[in-house]
Enzyme design. Structure first.
Site, PDB file in Angstrom:
ATOM      1  N   ASP A  82     -10.837 -10.411  -3.327  1.00 26.37           N
ATOM      2  CA  ASP A  82     -10.727 -10.555  -2.048  1.00 26.37           C
ATOM      3  C   ASP A  82     -11.741 -10.101  -1.249  1.00 26.37           C
ATOM      4  O   ASP A  82     -12.653  -9.314  -1.465  1.00 26.37           O
ATOM      5  CB  ASP A  82      -9.286  -9.471  -1.804  1.00 26.37           C
TER       6      ASP A  82
ATOM      7  N   GLY B  75      -6.145 -10.052   3.178  1.00 24.62           N
ATOM      8  CA  GLY B  75      -5.997  -8.743   4.185  1.00 24.62           C
ATOM      9  C   GLY B  75      -5.866  -9.125   5.587  1.00 24.62           C
ATOM     10  O   GLY B  75      -4.761  -9.350   6.023  1.00 24.62           O
TER      11      GLY B  75
ATOM     12  N   GLN C  50       0.576  -0.313  -4.495  1.00 24.24           N
ATOM     13  CA  GLN C  50      -0.656  -0.004  -4.909  1.00 24.24           C
ATOM     14  C   GLN C  50      -0.811   1.788  -4.402  1.00 24.24           C
ATOM     15  O   GLN C  50      -0.368   1.985  -3.370  1.00 24.24           O
ATOM     16  CB  GLN C  50      -1.668  -0.566  -3.784  1.00 24.24           C
TER      17      GLN C  50
ATOM     18  N   SER D 204       0.818  -1.239  -0.123  1.00 24.31           N
ATOM     19  CA  SER D 204       0.017   0.049   0.207  1.00 24.31           C
ATOM     20  C   SER D 204       0.774   1.430  -0.048  1.00 24.31           C
ATOM     21  O   SER D 204       1.650   1.537   0.536  1.00 24.31           O
ATOM     22  CB  SER D 204      -0.799   0.167   1.177  1.00 24.31           C
TER      23      SER D 204
ATOM     24  N   HIS E 213     -13.298  -3.725  -0.306  1.00 20.67           N
ATOM     25  CA  HIS E 213     -12.252  -3.090   0.532  1.00 20.67           C
ATOM     26  C   HIS E 213     -12.435  -3.912   2.073  1.00 20.67           C
ATOM     27  O   HIS E 213     -12.266  -3.247   2.997  1.00 20.67           O
ATOM     28  CB  HIS E 213     -12.531  -1.561   0.777  1.00 20.67           C
TER      29      HIS E 213
ATOM     30  N   GLY F  14     -12.753 -11.568   3.140  1.00 19.17           N
ATOM     31  CA  GLY F  14     -13.295 -12.767   3.757  1.00 19.17           C
ATOM     32  C   GLY F  14     -12.646 -13.944   3.649  1.00 19.17           C
ATOM     33  O   GLY F  14     -13.124 -15.265   3.981  1.00 19.17           O
ATOM     34  N   ILE F  15     -11.567 -14.026   3.073  1.00 23.50           N
ATOM     35  CA  ILE F  15     -10.870 -15.201   3.035  1.00 23.50           C
ATOM     36  C   ILE F  15      -9.881 -15.727   4.257  1.00 23.50           C
ATOM     37  O   ILE F  15      -9.239 -14.725   4.816  1.00 23.50           O
ATOM     38  CB  ILE F  15      -9.563 -15.330   1.582  1.00 23.50           C
ATOM     39  N   ARG F  16     -10.332 -16.797   4.799  1.00 25.42           N
ATOM     40  CA  ARG F  16      -9.810 -17.246   6.230  1.00 25.42           C
ATOM     41  C   ARG F  16      -9.310 -18.428   6.053  1.00 25.42           C
ATOM     42  O   ARG F  16      -8.289 -19.118   6.977  1.00 25.42           O
ATOM     43  CB  ARG F  16     -10.669 -16.821   7.248  1.00 25.42           C
TER      44      ARG F  16
ATOM     45  N   THR G 137      -6.436   1.302  -6.380  1.00 25.95           N
ATOM     46  CA  THR G 137      -7.616   0.904  -5.729  1.00 25.95           C
ATOM     47  C   THR G 137      -8.601   2.295  -5.647  1.00 25.95           C
ATOM     48  O   THR G 137      -8.318   3.239  -5.389  1.00 25.95           O
ATOM     49  CB  THR G 137      -7.128   0.756  -4.068  1.00 25.95           C
TER      50      THR G 137
END
Ligand SMILES: Cc1cc2nc3c(=O)[nH]c(=O)nc-3n(C[C@H](O)[C@H](O)[C@H](O)COP(=O)(O)O)c2cc1C
Length: 389
Positions: free
Chosen positions: A309, A332, A128, A108, A278, A311-313, A156
């Site tokens: 992207d 993230g 980014q 970022s 986001h 909610g990926i856990r 972004t």
């Protein structure tokens, strides 16, 4: 300290809650307003079912792929996050971890470590930026990325300056001087491990954003840079096309949630998009990216690399996203919790959890690899998708 290894991302989250000052932890878990989108990002994955097979599985599951022109050992990369003070080694630790695990990362322009140090640790770094400041300063940021050897750019666009949060935004100082240190002492002193990790480096977090200034200007504080961004008029698609042309290489537009805008991104010359809200920090009530992913893939999947992207856990979340047509996912909060829990090794730990979770899911589903997945592999409840636009 006991064994620093953790078994799931949820354990890393719990450890980082104990370890980080409340304000820093709060900034990571926050979502906009009521957190409807943030929560939906997770619950949408939970609603999707898998149907394992009992025999005929494959002995090896292929997971290697290419993300924005870079070889990747699995279809996962680090999403850029501008969050300060998580760990003294910050994004350099993330870069070392991703290089060790063979996956690319996004850095970022609001991150805490200089771009050059991050690219040196992982040349598979995409820089980014936001549409912030005048056009010359955006060109200067891209030029800096080019000179540093960044492998591509990410622009972004899904941020609407929606600041009201029902969880109550914590006060974060611009700089840690004696006065703010005393003010924040009750928060920080209850986190001795975090404090020690900084004291060992003989520095305190300065909350500066070293990748933002241009033309030899001093490093601004987070809120000064944020103010510049906030007062910049939003771009048109022509503006965006101009920036992409100027870069002339791999270029992702991050924050697409609609098929019509995915088509505009293709027309503007982007090479990739990330379907994203986001992490639930754009306007609340935007749908979870996984709910709109197939609609976007149907619109542009044959023309551009579609990544998602939010909610990926778990590895099974990655498998669900790929079955819905994503070519890769970005993470993230998961890696931020790993970083907070155990620095570089914690980020490696998170990547290992996702890899082994993907592998287990592919094995259980009888798949030979990620190329073998399709939407028919997923049990989708009625009403899962919002009406198509
Ligand atoms: C604390 C925090 C800071 C973030 N900062 C940025 C940023 O500077 N640039 C950006 O493109 N996205 C930023 N994001 C969004 C992430 O890149 C990503 O889209 C989101 O975290 C994905 O959702 P997940 O956290 O559920 O994986 C940030 C997210 C969080 C949680």
């Amino acid at each position: 300290m006991g064994n620093p290894w953790f078994e799931t991302v949820a354990v890393a989250k719990a450890r980082s809650k104990k370890r980080l000052p409340r304000s820093v932890y709060g900034a990571i878990v926050a979502g906009a307003e009521a957190g409807i989108s943030r929560d939906d990002n997770l619950s949408a994955f939970d609603q999707l079912g898998l149907r394992p097979v009992a025999a005929g599985q494959h002995a090896h599951r292929e997971m290697a792929t290419t993300i924005m022109g870079q070889p990747a050992s699995m279809p996962v990369m680090i999403s850029p996050t501008g969050v300060q003070a998580v760990h003294p080694e910050g994004e350099v630790a993330v870069a070392r971890a991703t290089a060790a695990r063979g996956v690319p990362m996004g850095l970022s322009s609001f991150g805490s470590k200089p771009l050059e140090d991050v690219v040196a640790a992982n040349p598979q770094t995409f820089f980014q930026i936001y549409w912030a400041g005048d056009r010359d300063s955006m060109s200067a940021r891209m030029e800096r990325a080019r000179n540093a050897g960044a492998a591509g750019m990410i622009l972004t666009l899904d941020w609407s300056f929606s600041h009201g949060r029902d969880w109550g935004s914590p006060s974060i100082p611009e700089k840690i001087d004696l006065k703010t240190a005393i003010e924040h002492a009750p928060d920080v002193l209850t986190r001795p491990q975090w404090l020690m990790s900084w004291l060992k480096t003989k520095q305190l977090p300065d909350l500066g954003v070293p990748n933002f200034p241009t033309g030899g200007a001093p490093v601004p504080g987070f809120f000064e840079a944020y103010g510049t961004w906030m007062s910049t008029p939003p771009p048109s698609w022509d503006d965006i096309a101009g920036l992409i042309e100027e870069w002339g290489g791999e270029f992702m537009i991050k924050g697409i949630g609609r098929p019509d805008e995915a088509k505009r991104a293709v027309q503007a010359g982007a090479t990739a998009i990330s379907v994203s809200n986001h992490g639930g920090n754009n306007i609340d009530s935007s749908p979870a990216p996984i709910r709109v992913l197939p609609e976007v893939v149907d619109a542009v999947g044959s023309e551009i690399q579609v990544i998602m992207d939010g909610g990926i856990r778990r590895g099974s979340d990655v498998v669900k996203a790929l079955a819905f047509g994503a070519e890769a996912v970005m993470i993230g909060r998961a890696y931020l919790w790993g970083l907070a829990a155990n620095g570089q090794a914690g980020v490696e730990n998170v990547l290992d959890i996702l890899r082994s979770g993907m592998d287990a899911t592919l094995l259980g589903m009888g798949k030979s690899g990620i190329a073998d997945l399709s939407i028919d592999d997923i049990s989708i409840p009625d009403g899962f998708f919002p009406p198509r636009i």
